[in-house]
Design a protein around this motif. Sequence first.
Motif, PDB file in Angstrom:
ATOM      1  N   VAL A   9       0.859  -1.191   0.000  1.00 31.64           N
ATOM      2  CA  VAL A   9       0.000   0.000   0.000  1.00 31.64           C
ATOM      3  C   VAL A   9       0.893   1.238   0.000  1.00 31.64           C
ATOM      4  CG1 VAL A   9      -1.794   1.295   1.213  1.00 31.64           C
ATOM      5  CG2 VAL A   9      -1.816  -1.222   1.252  1.00 31.64           C
ATOM      6  N   THR A  10       0.591   2.176  -0.890  1.00 26.19           N
ATOM      7  CA  THR A  10       1.405   3.397  -0.988  1.00 26.19           C
ATOM      8  C   THR A  10       0.742   4.551  -0.239  1.00 26.19           C
ATOM      9  OG1 THR A  10       2.329   2.772  -3.127  1.00 26.19           O
ATOM     10  CG2 THR A  10       2.413   5.099  -2.558  1.00 26.19           C
ATOM     11  N   ILE A  11       1.518   5.179   0.613  1.00 22.87           N
ATOM     12  CA  ILE A  11       1.092   6.401   1.311  1.00 22.87           C
ATOM     13  C   ILE A  11       1.947   7.543   0.789  1.00 22.87           C
ATOM     14  CG2 ILE A  11       0.852   7.588   3.519  1.00 22.87           C
ATOM     15  CD1 ILE A  11       0.665   4.891   4.895  1.00 22.87           C
ATOM     16  N   GLN A  45       5.803   2.520  11.985  1.00 19.79           N
ATOM     17  CA  GLN A  45       5.440   1.166  12.377  1.00 19.79           C
ATOM     18  C   GLN A  45       4.885   0.374  11.192  1.00 19.79           C
ATOM     19  OE1 GLN A  45       6.088  -0.299  15.261  1.00 19.79           O
ATOM     20  NE2 GLN A  45       5.151  -2.243  14.641  1.00 19.79           N
ATOM     21  N   LEU A  46       4.041   1.016  10.385  1.00 22.33           N
ATOM     22  CA  LEU A  46       3.492   0.358   9.196  1.00 22.33           C
ATOM     23  C   LEU A  46       4.612  -0.017   8.224  1.00 22.33           C
ATOM     24  CD1 LEU A  46       0.348   2.605   8.587  1.00 22.33           C
ATOM     25  CD2 LEU A  46       0.336   0.189   9.283  1.00 22.33           C
ATOM     26  N   VAL A  47       5.619   0.865   8.117  1.00 23.17           N
ATOM     27  CA  VAL A  47       6.769   0.566   7.256  1.00 23.17           C
ATOM     28  C   VAL A  47       7.530  -0.638   7.800  1.00 23.17           C
ATOM     29  CG1 VAL A  47       9.018   1.397   6.474  1.00 23.17           C
ATOM     30  CG2 VAL A  47       7.041   2.910   6.348  1.00 23.17           C
ATOM     31  N   SER A  48       7.783  -0.634   9.097  1.00 27.05           N
ATOM     32  CA  SER A  48       8.568  -1.725   9.695  1.00 27.05           C
ATOM     33  C   SER A  48       7.841  -3.055   9.611  1.00 27.05           C
ATOM     34  CB  SER A  48       8.901  -1.397  11.156  1.00 27.05           C
ATOM     35  OG  SER A  48       7.723  -1.418  11.960  1.00 27.05           O
ATOM     36  N   GLU A  49       6.523  -3.032   9.568  1.00 24.08           N
ATOM     37  CA  GLU A  49       5.723  -4.251   9.437  1.00 24.08           C
ATOM     38  C   GLU A  49       5.588  -4.704   7.989  1.00 24.08           C
ATOM     39  OE1 GLU A  49       2.055  -3.210  11.288  1.00 24.08           O
ATOM     40  OE2 GLU A  49       2.847  -3.347  13.334  1.00 24.08           O
ATOM     41  N   GLY A  50       6.138  -3.930   7.052  1.00 24.31           N
ATOM     42  CA  GLY A  50       6.096  -4.301   5.642  1.00 24.31           C
ATOM     43  C   GLY A  50       4.747  -4.101   4.992  1.00 24.31           C
ATOM     44  N   LYS A  51       3.905  -3.257   5.593  1.00 27.69           N
ATOM     45  CA  LYS A  51       2.560  -3.060   5.064  1.00 27.69           C
ATOM     46  C   LYS A  51       2.465  -1.934   4.039  1.00 27.69           C
ATOM     47  CE  LYS A  51       0.108  -4.768   9.173  1.00 27.69           C
ATOM     48  NZ  LYS A  51      -0.857  -4.439  10.245  1.00 27.69           N
ATOM     49  N   VAL A  52       3.380  -0.971   4.113  1.00 24.98           N
ATOM     50  CA  VAL A  52       3.241   0.206   3.259  1.00 24.98           C
ATOM     51  C   VAL A  52       4.577   0.629   2.644  1.00 24.98           C
ATOM     52  CG1 VAL A  52       1.304   1.098   4.643  1.00 24.98           C
ATOM     53  CG2 VAL A  52       3.638   1.892   5.111  1.00 24.98           C
ATOM     54  N   THR A  53       4.454   1.343   1.544  1.00 20.01           N
ATOM     55  CA  THR A  53       5.551   2.129   0.988  1.00 20.01           C
ATOM     56  C   THR A  53       5.147   3.585   1.150  1.00 20.01           C
ATOM     57  OG1 THR A  53       6.159   0.455  -0.656  1.00 20.01           O
ATOM     58  CG2 THR A  53       6.826   2.726  -1.101  1.00 20.01           C
TER      59      THR A  53
END
Length: 231
Positions: free
Chosen positions: A76-78, A102-110
């Motif tokens: 998901v891109t933010i 946190q979302l980045v560290s969890e691999g959920k977002v770019t």
Amino acid sequence: MSSRGQKQAARMVRDQIARERRRSRALWTSIAAVAVLVIAGLIGWGVVSSQGSGSYTAPPGAVENGTGVKVGGGPVTIDVYEDFICPACRQFEQQSGGTIDQLVSEGKVTVVYHPVAFLDRASSTDYSTRASAASGAAAEGGKFREYAKALFAQQPAEGSAGLSDDQLIQIGRSVGLGDAFAQAVRDGKYKPWTAHVTDEASGDRVNGTPTVRVGGKDVQPSSQAILAAVG
């Protein structure tokens, strides 16, 4: 017709031919002059175009079109549009920056950070441009986020001169950036890039900061709204 009349007629024909030749030469001279002006104009336009917003160096880590610095690699891109002298951007970073990290560290977002310079008028030294350009130099040194957080932590007041280049460099050294970073700040290496980022943001209908988009759609700049949009 008498011999005299024939001579007069011949002279009239010669005069007419001479006039036609003069008009022809004048016409072709005018055409050549116009062609030269057109060519010169095209060359001038090309030079100006090459010096426009397309003439910039994006820092390492920038997205393909050069409009921001990419952090993370999630699905998901933010997109985050911020100005380093914007008080609301500092508040957003304080309240929601940790959630995004946190979302980045969890691999959920770019996350693509777009350091725009909308608020140069809010300082007497074009601080928005200088700070954004310095963040590009920090990206070159592999410390864009660390530097951006430090800039917001030491954000100058709107209407002030803003931080000096020496202060921007000192902040960089505090997060581990060295002489190459310092030289890039002094040289204004990434100022053309800042102009590109800002122009493209305006073209993408970003009218204020902070602006946050998840999957290309505007969301409220809050942790709750971002988490809900990411899913």
